[in-house]
Design an enzyme around this catalytic site. Sequence first.
Site, short mmCIF file in Angstrom:
data_model
loop_
_atom_site.label_atom_id
_atom_site.label_comp_id
_atom_site.label_asym_id
_atom_site.label_seq_id
_atom_site.Cartn_x
_atom_site.Cartn_y
_atom_site.Cartn_z
CE LYS A 203 31.32 45.25 36.50
NZ LYS A 203 32.23 44.49 36.41
NE ARG A 213 26.43 38.57 39.19
CZ ARG A 213 26.15 39.07 40.42
NH1 ARG A 213 25.35 38.46 41.39
NH2 ARG A 213 26.85 40.26 40.52
NE ARG A 224 31.50 39.85 41.04
CZ ARG A 224 30.86 39.05 39.84
NH1 ARG A 224 30.04 39.84 39.39
NH2 ARG A 224 31.43 38.06 39.78
CD GLU A 240 36.03 54.72 41.95
OE1 GLU A 240 37.13 54.33 41.39
OE2 GLU A 240 35.66 53.73 42.93
CE LYS A 255 29.00 45.57 32.83
NZ LYS A 255 30.18 44.62 32.63
CB SER A 281 23.29 40.60 30.56
OG SER A 281 23.39 40.73 32.07
CE1 TYR A 320 26.56 40.88 25.91
CE2 TYR A 320 25.09 42.27 26.82
CZ TYR A 320 26.12 41.60 27.00
OH TYR A 320 26.84 41.39 28.32
#
Length: 332
Positions: A203, A213, A224, A240, A255, A281, A320
């Site tokens: 990610k 958000r 982040r 990872e 992602k 998004s 979506y």
Amino acid sequence: MTPYGSFPGARPRRLRTTPAMRRMVAEHRLHPADLILPAFVREGVGAPVPISAMPGVVQHTRDTLRKAAVEAVEAGVAGIMLFGVPEEAKKDAAGTAGTDPDGILQVAIRDVRAEVGDDLVIMSDLCLDEYTDHGHCGVLDAEGRVDNDATLERYAEMAQVQADAGVHVVGPSGMMDGQVGVIRDALDQTGHEDVSILAYTAKYSSAFYGPFREAVGSSLKGDRKTYQQDPANLRESLRELALDLREGADMVMVKPALPYLDVLAKIADAVDVPVAAYQISGEYAMVEAAAEKGWIDRDSAILETLTGIKRAGADMILTYWATEVARKLGRH
């Protein structure tokens, strides 16, 4: 006149002559069962709340979420990934609403499970960012930094309450070191051995999260970058991946999707577990905005992006457009 021998003998165009021919020789095919619908449910609203940066996507009420789940089942969508949006007054430094059995996400899981049972794979976002007043994915230490190990304790609690609510799959998305192992232990020790983990393995700290958000009412100030991956790094994703698999991940995810197709392909080649990609998004918003201006053909662009993600190696795609695309695929 050109001698016959100089004409090309190999003509790839022969296999592109008609729609039926192209369909027959297609190397990759989208199917409704490839698709997972991310959905937001907001506490305390009486009607769906449109998300301005994501035309067509809303923060659901409990009732409209149940309806969306039924529509996804009818279209043949495989799963639904649920995100809770609590009332602002319920946010605090520890993200308490995220581990409240009566918190909005847990309530939504129970609602959807009661509505569709096992006909849809019910997934839940396992992260604190929606519930913290500072907007980070974990609890903070005295200096305002995300405390990895203290956050793992909260994730263990979240896993238990989400599993108690009836979720099939938890999706730890906070990118804390050791999160998969802690969550696996918490699930197993509370009698939830059958609940799967979809690890957010790679990610990235992406510029494309902006509309999300708004969708979750994020309180984040800053970024982040200290826990999400640096967009410059590929080998780090494989590290990872190895850690997540060792800790018990049942499925893994990349992602965002489109800016990281190379990462997706590397991970898909390296594993024997299902691989997901999240068309996030910002990816959605770019297509919708360009289509609204008449710059691109919306339906063709949607299918092209999803096919590209599938071609890169995704077994499952969070998008979506899941229900809309599944309906169209079902008609062909």
